[in-house]
Write an enzyme that holds these catalytic residues in place. Structure first.
Site, PDB file in Angstrom:
ATOM      1  N   CYS A  86      42.285  17.240  45.787  1.00 17.10           N
ATOM      2  CA  CYS A  86      41.762  18.456  45.944  1.00 17.10           C
ATOM      3  C   CYS A  86      42.118  19.504  44.808  1.00 17.10           C
ATOM      4  O   CYS A  86      43.330  19.640  44.432  1.00 17.10           O
ATOM      5  CB  CYS A  86      41.858  19.258  47.146  1.00 17.10           C
ATOM      6  SG  CYS A  86      41.079  20.677  47.137  1.00 17.10           S
ATOM      7  N   CYS A  89      43.689  24.410  45.180  1.00 20.46           N
ATOM      8  CA  CYS A  89      44.745  25.280  45.064  1.00 20.46           C
ATOM      9  C   CYS A  89      45.559  24.664  43.847  1.00 20.46           C
ATOM     10  O   CYS A  89      45.607  23.715  43.379  1.00 20.46           O
ATOM     11  CB  CYS A  89      45.697  25.059  46.325  1.00 20.46           C
ATOM     12  SG  CYS A  89      44.725  25.708  47.731  1.00 20.46           S
ATOM     13  N   TYR A 274      30.189  48.573  39.501  1.00 19.47           N
ATOM     14  CA  TYR A 274      30.225  47.248  40.057  1.00 19.47           C
ATOM     15  C   TYR A 274      30.529  47.489  41.626  1.00 19.47           C
ATOM     16  O   TYR A 274      31.579  46.872  42.122  1.00 19.47           O
ATOM     17  CB  TYR A 274      31.371  46.305  39.308  1.00 19.47           C
ATOM     18  CG  TYR A 274      31.156  46.472  37.796  1.00 19.47           C
ATOM     19  CD1 TYR A 274      30.309  45.458  37.218  1.00 19.47           C
ATOM     20  CD2 TYR A 274      31.973  47.252  37.161  1.00 19.47           C
ATOM     21  CE1 TYR A 274      30.237  45.314  35.842  1.00 19.47           C
ATOM     22  CE2 TYR A 274      31.769  47.183  35.899  1.00 19.47           C
ATOM     23  CZ  TYR A 274      31.124  46.368  34.926  1.00 19.47           C
ATOM     24  OH  TYR A 274      30.956  46.469  33.536  1.00 19.47           O
ATOM     25  N   GLU A 298      25.345  48.914  41.036  1.00 26.15           N
ATOM     26  CA  GLU A 298      25.411  47.493  41.136  1.00 26.15           C
ATOM     27  C   GLU A 298      24.014  47.023  40.730  1.00 26.15           C
ATOM     28  O   GLU A 298      22.977  47.435  40.924  1.00 26.15           O
ATOM     29  CB  GLU A 298      25.519  47.607  42.855  1.00 26.15           C
ATOM     30  CG  GLU A 298      25.435  46.113  43.522  1.00 26.15           C
ATOM     31  CD  GLU A 298      26.270  45.028  42.887  1.00 26.15           C
ATOM     32  OE1 GLU A 298      27.447  45.479  42.647  1.00 26.15           O
ATOM     33  OE2 GLU A 298      26.046  43.802  42.868  1.00 26.15           O
ATOM     34  N   CYS A 370      40.040  41.055  38.822  1.00 25.95           N
ATOM     35  CA  CYS A 370      40.279  39.610  39.510  1.00 25.95           C
ATOM     36  C   CYS A 370      40.829  38.604  38.338  1.00 25.95           C
ATOM     37  O   CYS A 370      41.112  37.649  38.539  1.00 25.95           O
ATOM     38  CB  CYS A 370      39.247  39.249  40.283  1.00 25.95           C
ATOM     39  SG  CYS A 370      37.741  38.826  39.341  1.00 25.95           S
TER      40      CYS A 370
HETATM   41  C1  LIG Z   1      34.263  41.954  42.311  1.00 29.86           C
HETATM   42  S1  LIG Z   1      32.692  42.530  42.895  1.00 29.86           S
HETATM   43  C2  LIG Z   1      33.186  44.126  43.452  1.00 29.86           C
HETATM   44  C3  LIG Z   1      32.440  44.697  44.571  1.00 29.86           C
HETATM   45  C4  LIG Z   1      33.153  45.868  45.333  1.00 29.86           C
HETATM   46  N1  LIG Z   1      33.786  46.788  44.705  1.00 29.86           N
HETATM   47  C5  LIG Z   1      33.864  45.412  46.564  1.00 29.86           C
HETATM   48  O1  LIG Z   1      35.263  45.248  46.230  1.00 29.86           O
HETATM   49  O2  LIG Z   1      33.345  44.761  47.363  1.00 29.86           O
HETATM   50  C6  LIG Z   1      31.805  42.831  41.366  1.00 29.86           C
HETATM   51  C7  LIG Z   1      30.322  43.335  41.812  1.00 29.86           C
HETATM   52  O3  LIG Z   1      29.452  43.620  40.726  1.00 29.86           O
HETATM   53  C8  LIG Z   1      28.159  43.148  40.641  1.00 29.86           C
HETATM   54  N2  LIG Z   1      27.908  42.997  39.040  1.00 29.86           N
HETATM   55  C9  LIG Z   1      28.185  42.018  38.470  1.00 29.86           C
HETATM   56  N3  LIG Z   1      27.797  42.306  37.295  1.00 29.86           N
HETATM   57  C10 LIG Z   1      27.534  43.406  37.012  1.00 29.86           C
HETATM   58  C11 LIG Z   1      26.856  44.344  36.074  1.00 29.86           C
HETATM   59  N4  LIG Z   1      26.600  43.899  34.858  1.00 29.86           N
HETATM   60  N5  LIG Z   1      26.274  45.616  36.519  1.00 29.86           N
HETATM   61  C12 LIG Z   1      26.404  46.004  37.659  1.00 29.86           C
HETATM   62  N6  LIG Z   1      26.992  45.152  38.734  1.00 29.86           N
HETATM   63  C13 LIG Z   1      27.566  44.067  38.574  1.00 29.86           C
HETATM   64  C14 LIG Z   1      28.403  41.977  41.366  1.00 29.86           C
HETATM   65  O4  LIG Z   1      27.059  41.930  42.143  1.00 29.86           O
HETATM   66  C15 LIG Z   1      29.392  42.343  42.496  1.00 29.86           C
HETATM   67  O5  LIG Z   1      28.804  42.819  43.451  1.00 29.86           O
END
Ligand SMILES: C[S@@+](CC[C@H](N)C(=O)[O-])C[C@H]1O[C@@H](n2cnc3c(N)ncnc32)[C@H](O)[C@@H]1O
Length: 417
Positions: A86, A89, A274, A298, A370
């Site tokens: 797998c 991990c 985001y 978002e 991340c």
């Molecule tokens: C890592 S998640 C973070 C969400 C939130 N901060 C949380 O901790 O629950 C990144 C988010 O950015 C959104 N996203 C991705 N690309 C984006 C963009 N270019 N503009 C706006 N939102 C975006 C995704 O849909 C997702 O909801």
């Protein structure tokens, strides 16, 4: 040390002393001047490497035998972990403290190589990766199983579409492990590419067959399914198609870090870029109060809908449905703003977005990342614009895997700088 003569080919085996950890879940070794990225190894071990891929300029390989083990090496708790099994991990062979040290070394290396920081600047940051509560197993609240040609759910091999039959995933949340999805209890999944299982931290579960429906009664319509999540002292109703932090302790841990670093004050304005379902905005609103203004951006429909619904009680909050880069460059949101939190996907924010944030933010920016490589590239841009990377904390939101979450604090150039 090498047992092979001439250039190495796929399937060759050779003995090497392994070098440092590199980003991507492997260590670096050199064989006759060639770089080999070795999985399932630890720095300074002597291992037998089997070459799995040959590329121009580097090779990939698996440590298939360990001749001199490192002190951090442990027996993987999962019997499906290891070479040619797998691929979920990367670090099952590393003890918990060793995993934290591994991730610290990755973050430091990215800041040096991509962030443009000197060794002294990285040392001054004192980068630490902290464990989350709950231990290294049973944390993953979103698991996507692949379905093989015999219609059985399993997990994918590393860098492959091959499905490995497994009867249990030990890093999955206990509520997911108990579900009859995997064989033998799980039976067959005809006409389905994948099965996604999402759990709330409290153990409610939604199972979704992807991409199409089957006649199996366990399949839930993903468009309607949502889970209740609790974080930052609030309840969030989150569709399973929207983003939510995968480790049950991650949402609260990251909220605490963002609040501590930004220290929002009553009346301040903030952007949550985001924003997903509005986790950070909700927490910041609790500090900035009714006289503060908070704007979320978002782009994903389910996230926008969830943010609007979950934060509907906060009149000082506005949710903008847009891509962040468009919202900033097309002036759907405009500065100045006191505080910014951004939590972009793995690719990072990029120079255009960072430049727009740096032009708008007055007091501080908290960057939740991340991928430390993408963060480091954005660190370079902030620093080129005169901003200071004042703090950087790592969190082990993804134990047993190579992944690490970071929260960085940037502060703008002062009047004298
Ligand atoms: C890592 S998640 C973070 C969400 C939130 N901060 C949380 O901790 O629950 C990144 C988010 O950015 C959104 N996203 C991705 N690309 C984006 C963009 N270019 N503009 C706006 N939102 C975006 C995704 O849909 C997702 O909801």
């Amino acid at each position: 040390m090498t047992a092979a003569a001439g250039p190495l080919a796929e399937g060759d085996r050779t003995t090497v002393r392994v070098g440092a950890v590199a980003h991507g879940g492997h260590c670096v070794a050199r064989v006759d001047g060639q770089v080999v990225f070795v999985r399932h190894a630890l720095p300074d071990e002597v291992v037998t490497v089997e070459i799995t891929e040959v590329h121009r300029g580097f090779l990939r390989g698996d440590a298939v035998a360990v001749l001199e083990p490192a002190p951090e090496r442990v027996t993987p708790p999962c019997r499906y972990a290891g070479p040619d099994r797998c691929g979920g991990c990367d670090l099952q062979h590393v003890g918990v403290a060793g995993q934290l040290a591994w991730k610290e070394s990755v973050v430091r290396e990215q800041l040096l190589r991509l962030g443009g920081l000197s060794a002294a600047e990285v040392d001054a940051l004192g980068v630490q990766v902290r464990a989350l509560p709950g231990g290294p197993l049973g944390w993953r609240t979103r698991v996507r199983y692949a379905v093989d040609a015999a219609d059985r759910a399993g997990l994918l091999k590393h860098r492959s579409h091959e499905v490995v039959p497994v009867d249990r995933c030990l890093i999955a949340h206990p509520a997911i492990q108990q579900l009859p999805v995997l064989p033998p209890a799980g039976g067959r999944w005809p006409g389905v590419d994948a099965v996604e299982v999402v759990a709330s931290a409290t153990g409610d579960v939604v199972v979704t067959a992807l991409p199409g429906p089957t006649d199996d009664a366990r399949v839930t319509d993903a468009a309607d399914a949502q889970l209740t999540q609790v974080a930052a002292g609030r309840r969030f109703e989150v569709p399973t198609t929207a983003f939510w932090q995968v480790h049950p302790a991650a949402a609260d841990t990251l909220v605490d870090a963002v609040l501590e670093l930004l220290d929002p004050a009553p009346g301040e304005s903030a952007w949550d870029l985001y924003s997903g379902a509005g986790l950070f905005a909700a927490a910041i609103a609790g500090r900035t109060g009714p006289t503060g203004r908070i704007t979320l951006v978002e782009s994903a429909g389910p996230g926008v809908a969830a943010a609007r619904r979950n934060l509907a009680d906060l009149a000082q909050v506005e949710v903008v449905a847009a891509r962040v880069e468009h919202a900033l460059t097309r002036r759907r949101i405009t500065g100045p703003v006191d505080l910014v939190v951004l939590d972009p996907p793995r690719a990072g924010a990029g120079a255009r977005v960072v430049t727009a944030i740096a032009a708008a933010a007055r007091r501080a920016v908290a960057y939740v990342a991340c991928d430390p490589a993408a963060l480091a590239r954005d660190v370079r841009t902030f620093r080129e614009l005169g901003w200071t990377l004042a703090q950087l904390r790592g969190y082990d939101c993804f134990p047993m895997t190579q992944h690490v979450e970071c929260v960085a604090l940037f502060i703008p150039p002062g009047p004298t700088s």
